[in-house]
Design an enzyme around this catalytic site. Sequence first.
Site, mmCIF file in Angstrom:
data_model
loop_
_atom_site.group_PDB
_atom_site.id
_atom_site.type_symbol
_atom_site.label_atom_id
_atom_site.label_comp_id
_atom_site.label_asym_id
_atom_site.label_seq_id
_atom_site.Cartn_x
_atom_site.Cartn_y
_atom_site.Cartn_z
ATOM 1 N N THR A 17 0.645 -1.703 0.116
ATOM 2 C CA THR A 17 0.440 0.389 -0.002
ATOM 3 C C THR A 17 1.363 1.003 -0.338
ATOM 4 O O THR A 17 0.414 2.618 0.320
ATOM 5 C CB THR A 17 -0.838 0.285 1.507
ATOM 6 O OG1 THR A 17 -0.815 -0.065 2.821
ATOM 7 C CG2 THR A 17 -1.955 -1.032 1.282
ATOM 8 N N HIS B 27 23.574 4.880 -8.487
ATOM 9 C CA HIS B 27 23.352 4.785 -9.227
ATOM 10 C C HIS B 27 24.270 5.156 -10.364
ATOM 11 O O HIS B 27 24.414 4.757 -11.188
ATOM 12 C CB HIS B 27 22.019 6.021 -9.395
ATOM 13 C CG HIS B 27 20.481 5.771 -9.117
ATOM 14 N ND1 HIS B 27 20.377 4.253 -9.232
ATOM 15 C CD2 HIS B 27 20.036 6.260 -8.530
ATOM 16 C CE1 HIS B 27 19.100 4.730 -8.333
ATOM 17 N NE2 HIS B 27 19.143 5.653 -7.855
ATOM 18 N N ASP C 90 3.501 4.272 -1.517
ATOM 19 C CA ASP C 90 4.113 5.004 -2.668
ATOM 20 C C ASP C 90 4.858 4.344 -3.451
ATOM 21 O O ASP C 90 4.068 3.936 -5.124
ATOM 22 C CB ASP C 90 4.644 6.350 -2.267
ATOM 23 C CG ASP C 90 5.176 6.891 -3.095
ATOM 24 O OD1 ASP C 90 3.880 7.641 -4.083
ATOM 25 O OD2 ASP C 90 6.346 7.446 -4.029
ATOM 26 N N LEU C 91 6.198 3.992 -3.629
ATOM 27 C CA LEU C 91 6.614 3.020 -4.510
ATOM 28 C C LEU C 91 5.997 1.566 -5.659
ATOM 29 O O LEU C 91 5.619 2.145 -6.275
ATOM 30 C CB LEU C 91 7.934 2.094 -3.886
ATOM 31 C CG LEU C 91 8.660 0.957 -5.173
ATOM 32 C CD1 LEU C 91 9.071 2.260 -6.095
ATOM 33 C CD2 LEU C 91 10.120 0.792 -4.799
ATOM 34 N N ARG D 4 0.471 -4.005 6.884
ATOM 35 C CA ARG D 4 -0.205 -3.400 7.573
ATOM 36 C C ARG D 4 -1.434 -2.856 7.931
ATOM 37 O O ARG D 4 -2.978 -3.144 8.862
ATOM 38 C CB ARG D 4 0.638 -2.677 8.995
ATOM 39 C CG ARG D 4 1.664 -2.951 9.442
ATOM 40 C CD ARG D 4 2.724 -2.030 9.950
ATOM 41 N NE ARG D 4 2.995 -0.920 9.364
ATOM 42 C CZ ARG D 4 3.552 -0.011 9.680
ATOM 43 N NH1 ARG D 4 3.894 0.386 11.573
ATOM 44 N NH2 ARG D 4 3.280 0.973 9.021
#
Length: 483
Positions: free
Chosen positions: A19, A240, A21-22, A51
Amino acid sequence: MVARVIPVSPFDLVIFGATGDLARRKILPGLFHRFKVEQMPEDARIIGAARSEFDSAAFRKVVRESLEQFVGEADRPANTVEQFLERIDYVNVDAMGDKGWDALSDLLREDKVRAFYFSVTPSLFGTLAEQLHKRGIATPESRIVVEKPFGHDLETAKALNADLLKCFNEEQIYRIDHYLGKETVQNLMALRFANSLFEPLWNSTHIDHVQITVAESLGVEGRGEYYDNSGAMRDMVQNHLMQLLCLIAMEPPSRFEPNAVRDEKVKVIEALEPVAPDDIVRGQYYDWNNRVGYKDHAGNPESRTESFVAMKVAVANWRWAGTPFYLRTGKKLRTRMSEIAVIFRDPPHMIFPKMEGRRGNALVIRLQPDEGITLRTTIKEPGPGGMRLTEVAMDMTFDDALGEDLHAQDAYERLIMDVIRGDQTLFMRGDEVESAWAWADPLIENWKNSTQRPASYDSGGSGPEESMMLMHQDGRRWRSVGQ
């Protein structure tokens, strides 16, 4: 040209933190795209675990809203969305306790690939790995996907590696860096190792220097507290930019398979020279018109954390002796762009006097926003009146060159499918992560002990003036941000 879609084996993919953001922004939309093009088999299943007190129906509503927000309307036919949602389940799991683990175990099928995506705070990586192991949910063929940041320094990276290796072997651990899933990054390997045109020139005899730029137009608003404990060095350079440097500088692997490729990347990191203090610049953005800057967004008026880093790096081996690599990344710059520019040396004898001192040849690999490759060459300017030379760019923007059918996938789409296939080529190995931290830690420690503050630079600009001097003192210039 028509894209080939190679289906993967049937799988159960469990997303911890489903649930968050990613998951909503990248993972779930990416999986939907793979389902839409029929790469996911009919009996593939996605299980959200978090959760939140949801049942499967409530979680499917979250998934639907995610697709509506992050997938264009034309790309999500209603019937395809419904078919995708049928493959979604949900379990309320307490990572630190007993709740939900038996229910999760009951949902998983014995004869399918099992993959577990840790889209959670890094402090839970070891706990989740232990729970999966001790409860017998993870099989010897299961895979876990671990998001960055992978450690905060060498010591914590080693501790995290040790925690994961107590429960899973190295072949089961997929440390994900989404930059390695970008189409252009993979094309860099194809460009070097599948063409006889470039590899003979890929050395210090022919290449003057290499520039790697990852520029972002946004600041740290909304995540300032997290970022202030990280900074550009930890957030971007150590992972990166390091990965891009490795792919540019690595020797040809003996074969295109995970450990052969990653062996060569580790050799590059271990060959990096320590960076001299005069060869690195740190900066913090500031908006002089609005009188607000990085420190305000971070909520720390005394912050000395960098939002910008530029540095000159040397690779101590025969191939790259005398060819510097210039790395640059920053927040609140003129535009959002990522590119690698390979600048070739001038011809040994220039017969056109007006061209002396001008470096005409550059191979530019664009990672974002418009993925593609440009080769800048020198030609005669058309028309009469003598030999006038000019520069032209041979441009291969992937969307234009390959057509709409081969529109570039999001990096997460490709990498998740590689996890299901069991292909670790585009994922970081434990020793690779530790080698990168071993190189970065002394730089961070020097800054911690220094009284020098990061240089200020204008929001919407190209970075501190000091970073320009880093190149000018060597008789070189940065490519313009947004060029």
